[in-house]
Design an enzyme around this catalytic site. Structure first.
Site, PDB file in Angstrom:
ATOM      1  N   LYS A 125      23.742 -82.505 -94.715  1.00  0.00           N
ATOM      2  CA  LYS A 125      22.666 -81.520 -94.818  1.00  0.00           C
ATOM      3  C   LYS A 125      23.046 -80.450 -95.841  1.00  0.00           C
ATOM      4  O   LYS A 125      23.975 -79.669 -95.623  1.00  0.00           O
ATOM      5  CB  LYS A 125      22.399 -80.814 -93.483  1.00  0.00           C
ATOM      6  CG  LYS A 125      21.114 -79.973 -93.545  1.00  0.00           C
ATOM      7  CD  LYS A 125      20.992 -78.966 -92.431  1.00  0.00           C
ATOM      8  CE  LYS A 125      21.537 -77.612 -92.797  1.00  0.00           C
ATOM      9  NZ  LYS A 125      20.863 -76.954 -93.939  1.00  0.00           N
TER      10      LYS A 125
ATOM     11  N   GLU B  99      19.168 -75.215 -97.271  1.00  0.00           N
ATOM     12  CA  GLU B  99      17.718 -75.272 -97.509  1.00  0.00           C
ATOM     13  C   GLU B  99      17.345 -74.579 -98.823  1.00  0.00           C
ATOM     14  O   GLU B  99      16.270 -74.798 -99.374  1.00  0.00           O
ATOM     15  CB  GLU B  99      16.959 -74.635 -96.331  1.00  0.00           C
ATOM     16  CG  GLU B  99      17.335 -73.200 -95.976  1.00  0.00           C
ATOM     17  CD  GLU B  99      18.595 -73.087 -95.091  1.00  0.00           C
ATOM     18  OE1 GLU B  99      19.421 -74.018 -95.067  1.00  0.00           O
ATOM     19  OE2 GLU B  99      18.746 -72.033 -94.436  1.00  0.00           O
TER      20      GLU B  99
ATOM     21  N   GLY C 279      30.655 -72.844 -95.241  1.00  0.00           N
ATOM     22  CA  GLY C 279      29.631 -71.806 -95.157  1.00  0.00           C
ATOM     23  C   GLY C 279      30.235 -70.536 -94.587  1.00  0.00           C
ATOM     24  O   GLY C 279      31.451 -70.314 -94.679  1.00  0.00           O
TER      25      GLY C 279
ATOM     26  N   GLY D 245      30.155 -70.874 -88.877  1.00  0.00           N
ATOM     27  CA  GLY D 245      31.294 -71.722 -88.494  1.00  0.00           C
ATOM     28  C   GLY D 245      31.627 -71.558 -87.016  1.00  0.00           C
ATOM     29  O   GLY D 245      31.922 -72.529 -86.317  1.00  0.00           O
TER      30      GLY D 245
ATOM     31  N   CYS E 201      33.473 -68.164-102.362  1.00  0.00           N
ATOM     32  CA  CYS E 201      34.435 -67.938-101.284  1.00  0.00           C
ATOM     33  C   CYS E 201      35.758 -67.448-101.857  1.00  0.00           C
ATOM     34  O   CYS E 201      36.473 -66.689-101.220  1.00  0.00           O
ATOM     35  CB  CYS E 201      34.638 -69.219-100.485  1.00  0.00           C
ATOM     36  SG  CYS E 201      35.149 -70.600-101.496  1.00  0.00           S
TER      37      CYS E 201
ATOM     38  N   GLU F  45      33.042 -59.632 -96.657  1.00  0.00           N
ATOM     39  CA  GLU F  45      32.704 -60.438 -97.822  1.00  0.00           C
ATOM     40  C   GLU F  45      31.424 -59.869 -98.442  1.00  0.00           C
ATOM     41  O   GLU F  45      30.343 -60.007 -97.874  1.00  0.00           O
ATOM     42  CB  GLU F  45      32.454 -61.870 -97.331  1.00  0.00           C
ATOM     43  CG  GLU F  45      32.791 -62.910 -98.327  1.00  0.00           C
ATOM     44  CD  GLU F  45      32.508 -64.319 -97.813  1.00  0.00           C
ATOM     45  OE1 GLU F  45      31.727 -64.501 -96.866  1.00  0.00           O
ATOM     46  OE2 GLU F  45      33.071 -65.241 -98.416  1.00  0.00           O
TER      47      GLU F  45
HETATM   48  P1  NAD Z   1      25.659 -70.239 -94.227  1.00  0.00           P
HETATM   49  O1  NAD Z   1      26.732 -70.277 -93.216  1.00  0.00           O
HETATM   50  O2  NAD Z   1      24.522 -69.327 -94.031  1.00  0.00           O
HETATM   51  O3  NAD Z   1      24.998 -71.704 -94.379  1.00  0.00           O
HETATM   52  C1  NAD Z   1      25.779 -72.846 -94.677  1.00  0.00           C
HETATM   53  C2  NAD Z   1      25.067 -74.088 -94.180  1.00  0.00           C
HETATM   54  O4  NAD Z   1      25.002 -74.056 -92.760  1.00  0.00           O
HETATM   55  C3  NAD Z   1      23.637 -74.246 -94.667  1.00  0.00           C
HETATM   56  O5  NAD Z   1      23.386 -75.604 -94.958  1.00  0.00           O
HETATM   57  C4  NAD Z   1      22.829 -73.792 -93.461  1.00  0.00           C
HETATM   58  O6  NAD Z   1      21.533 -74.351 -93.404  1.00  0.00           O
HETATM   59  C5  NAD Z   1      23.679 -74.312 -92.324  1.00  0.00           C
HETATM   60  N1  NAD Z   1      23.483 -73.662 -91.036  1.00  0.00           N
HETATM   61  C6  NAD Z   1      22.980 -72.423 -90.780  1.00  0.00           C
HETATM   62  N2  NAD Z   1      22.975 -72.193 -89.449  1.00  0.00           N
HETATM   63  C7  NAD Z   1      23.484 -73.295 -88.859  1.00  0.00           C
HETATM   64  C8  NAD Z   1      23.757 -73.657 -87.509  1.00  0.00           C
HETATM   65  N3  NAD Z   1      23.514 -72.833 -86.481  1.00  0.00           N
HETATM   66  N4  NAD Z   1      24.293 -74.868 -87.254  1.00  0.00           N
HETATM   67  C9  NAD Z   1      24.584 -75.715 -88.265  1.00  0.00           C
HETATM   68  N5  NAD Z   1      24.334 -75.431 -89.563  1.00  0.00           N
HETATM   69  C10 NAD Z   1      23.804 -74.239 -89.858  1.00  0.00           C
HETATM   70  O7  NAD Z   1      26.405 -70.002 -95.606  1.00  0.00           O
HETATM   71  P2  NAD Z   1      25.758 -69.803 -97.053  1.00  0.00           P
HETATM   72  O8  NAD Z   1      25.102 -68.472 -97.083  1.00  0.00           O
HETATM   73  O9  NAD Z   1      24.985 -71.010 -97.429  1.00  0.00           O
HETATM   74  O10 NAD Z   1      27.091 -69.795 -97.967  1.00  0.00           O
HETATM   75  C11 NAD Z   1      27.861 -68.675 -98.179  1.00  0.00           C
HETATM   76  C12 NAD Z   1      29.081 -68.675 -97.284  1.00  0.00           C
HETATM   77  O11 NAD Z   1      29.835 -69.865 -97.481  1.00  0.00           O
HETATM   78  C13 NAD Z   1      30.039 -67.544 -97.602  1.00  0.00           C
HETATM   79  O12 NAD Z   1      30.530 -66.970 -96.430  1.00  0.00           O
HETATM   80  C14 NAD Z   1      31.171 -68.251 -98.371  1.00  0.00           C
HETATM   81  O13 NAD Z   1      32.400 -67.587 -98.355  1.00  0.00           O
HETATM   82  C15 NAD Z   1      31.210 -69.558 -97.686  1.00  0.00           C
HETATM   83  N6  NAD Z   1      31.843 -70.559 -98.551  1.00  0.00           N
HETATM   84  C16 NAD Z   1      33.114 -70.990 -98.241  1.00  0.00           C
HETATM   85  C17 NAD Z   1      33.755 -71.909 -99.063  1.00  0.00           C
HETATM   86  C18 NAD Z   1      35.141 -72.411 -98.750  1.00  0.00           C
HETATM   87  O14 NAD Z   1      35.516 -73.458 -99.275  1.00  0.00           O
HETATM   88  N7  NAD Z   1      35.928 -71.737 -97.922  1.00  0.00           N
HETATM   89  C19 NAD Z   1      33.109 -72.380-100.206  1.00  0.00           C
HETATM   90  C20 NAD Z   1      31.821 -71.913-100.486  1.00  0.00           C
HETATM   91  C21 NAD Z   1      31.196 -71.014 -99.634  1.00  0.00           C
END
Ligand code: NAD
Length: 508
Positions: free
Chosen positions: A192, A195, A245, A250, A301, A401
């Protein structure tokens, strides 16, 4: 801000019609049963650039079912490593062939500059090739020292069905840090994308079909975290979740996965420092700091959003960073000259601004930037390169962050202080140290609580090297042989050689 480098001209045309992104379930591309779709408006140009099927419970259930069946019948897991690797190599070739198509839609959906999107999309082929090599070279262990009558073999087996959930900031790159490794291991997947940036993941389906990946081995469901992501996290037919994410999501995923005790691998946020000692190559360090803050508009990140600089050189060093900041090309992502593009959403731009204003209210000094950036002819989702100094460790800008083109400057006097500041964070993703003294670098590297430490460089990465975070930056590792092993179960096979086993039941 007249003295900033702003690129307004556009070199590439916007597509005439939005890209139509579809699910990919059991080998077929499809729209949702209820016909629901969502539109993505380009952060930079303010026009609809893609229309994606919006999945629900039905599509997610179907995708998980397809992945489960494909895993259990062995159509992929029981192939040889050579056969799996050959298909992954074909996907790599197709990615390179389609680099321009992928990069254009990635730029339009995310706001990142086209030159960067080309590097990420085309460059992802290398991750697929590296994973293909692991498919062939993966092996377990043998134990030939257990006695003349015993032989032990440790087998590595694919873990099963893997849910892969990715964020919007590096959609194709992060997908490629996970999917080919899971496939190389023999797993089947349900993917997934965010969005906000579904299209390059949907486009990959076309390439997987062309490369000959068997139906059901990789399934893609487009849609929101709820219901698609939540179902992918808790479903009993899923064996593992690989998530990148935010730390907040997480934690939610970990809870959702708890009922079935499935394996959870998490790549989360960071608050990454670069520490500058007085004996460092200050020119190189200032350039790397500038890159570390503004790359992907700081929506990264690995963003080096904290600079911890020695008191004696702080004034000079920050002035260097400010001077370089003014030369970085911010502006139209559809111009190859542009280095920094748009913020992902208007709400996020407001959030970034909120951190800067709060720091200012608490006594920090906004030395450069601190406001929206006007790019003639484009949306209002741009933010100025921003340097905030006089930051103290308790301020939100030093701890959370920010995810924007904003750096918080703190100072130190001793190595111990620099390490204490580095480790004074809930996060532990990456850290950097700049010094010409190898002892300083090694002492820092060994004591920093971070999954990656860079010395005299920033953000260099290789498919060979594991990536991941300590503390609340994640669990498990991605890429490299360690990342590959996350997708494998370990089974011990204990074999007796000859009829040498003494009976347990005593004969009367
Ligand atoms: P996010 O956590 O909002 O979303 C990430 C994904 O999770 C999306 O596909 C979203 O639809 C999905 N999601 C949302 N709620 C969910 C739920 N309850 N259950 C399952 N899936 C769900 O993150 P974002 O805003 O898309 O990305 C930014 C974040 O990602 C930042 O915190 C960044 O640091 C982190 N990030 C980490 C790395 C790494 O390798 N450590 C790399 C890139 C981004």
């Amino acid at each position: 801000m007249k003295d900033l480098h702003v690129v307004a001209d556009q070199a590439l045309e916007l597509p005439a019609t939005p890209y139509q992104a579809r699910h990919f379930i059991d080998g077929a591309q499809s729209y949702s049963a209820d016909g629901r779709t969502s539109d993505r408006v380009s952060p930079s140009h303010g026009v609809v650039v893609s229309r994606a099927a919006l999945g629900g419970t039905a599509e997610t259930e179907a995708a998980i079912r397809a992945a489960r069946t494909a895993f259990d019948d062995g159509r992929w897991s029981r192939l040889s490593g050579k056969e799996r690797g050959t298909i992954l190599m074909k996907v790599a070739d197709l990615i390179e062939k389609n680099e321009e198509r992928l990069a254009l839609i990635e730029t339009l959906e995310s706001g990142k500059p086209i030159s960067q999107a080309r590097g990420e999309c085309g460059g992802a082929a290398d991750l697929w090739r590296f994973a293909a090599s692991l498919a062939r070279t993966s092996h377990g262990d043998s134990h030939n020292t257990l006695g003349a009558d015993m032989l032990g073999v440790v087998l590595k087996e694919p873990i099963g069905v893997v849910s892969i959930i990715t964020p919007w900031n590096f959609p194709f790159w992060i997908l490629s840090q996970k999917l080919p490794f899971a496939l190389a291991a023999g797993c089947t997947c349900v993917v997934k994308p965010s969005e906000l940036t579904p299209s390059t993941t949907a486009m990959l389906a076309e390439l997987l079909i062309e490369a000959g990946l068997p139906a059901g081995v990789c399934n893609i469901v487009l849609g929101h975290g709820d219901p698609v992501g939540t179902l992918m996290s808790r479903h009993e037919d899923v064996d593992m979740i690989s998530f990148t994410g935010s730390t907040a999501v997480g934690k939610r995923i970990t809870k959702a996965a708890g009922d079935t005790l499935k394996k959870v691998a998490l790549e989360l946020g960071g608050k990454n420092p670069q520490v500058i000692f007085p004996d460092a190559d200050l020119e190189g360090a200032a350039d790397a700091v500038t890159f570390g803050i503004y790359f992907n508009v700081g929506q990264c990140c690995n963003s080096s959003s904290r600079i911890i600089v020695h008191e004696d050189i702080a004034e000079d060093f920050v002035a260097r960073v400010v001077a370089l900041s003014k030369k970085v090309a911010f502006g139209n992502p559809l111009n190859p000259e542009t280095q920094v593009g748009a913020i992902v959403s208007a709400e996020h731009r407001e959030k970034i601004d909120g951190y800067v204003k709060a720091a200012q209210a608490e006594g920090a000094e906004v030395y450069l930037g601190g406001d929206a950036l006007t790019v003639p002819g484009l949306s209002d989702q741009f933010y100025q390169p921003t340097v905030v100094r006089g930051v103290t460790p308790d301020m939100a800008i030093a701890r959370e962050e920010v995810f924007g083109p904003v750096v918080a400057v703190l100072t130190f006097r001793t190595l111990d202080e620099a390490i204490a500041l580095t480790n004074d964070a809930h996060y532990g993703l990456s850290a950097g140290v700049w010094s010409e003294n190898v002892h300083t670098c090694l002492a820092f590297a060994r004591r920093a609580q971070a999954g990656t430490v860079w010395t005299n460089t920033w953000m260099d990465g290789f498919p060979e090297l594991a990536f991941g975070g300590m503390k609340q930056s994640g669990q498990g590792r991605e890429i490299g042989s360690y990342g590959f092993d996350e997708f494998l179960e370990v089974k011990s096979l204990v074999m007796r050689v000859g009829r040498t086993r003494a009976p347990w039941v005593k004969s009367a």
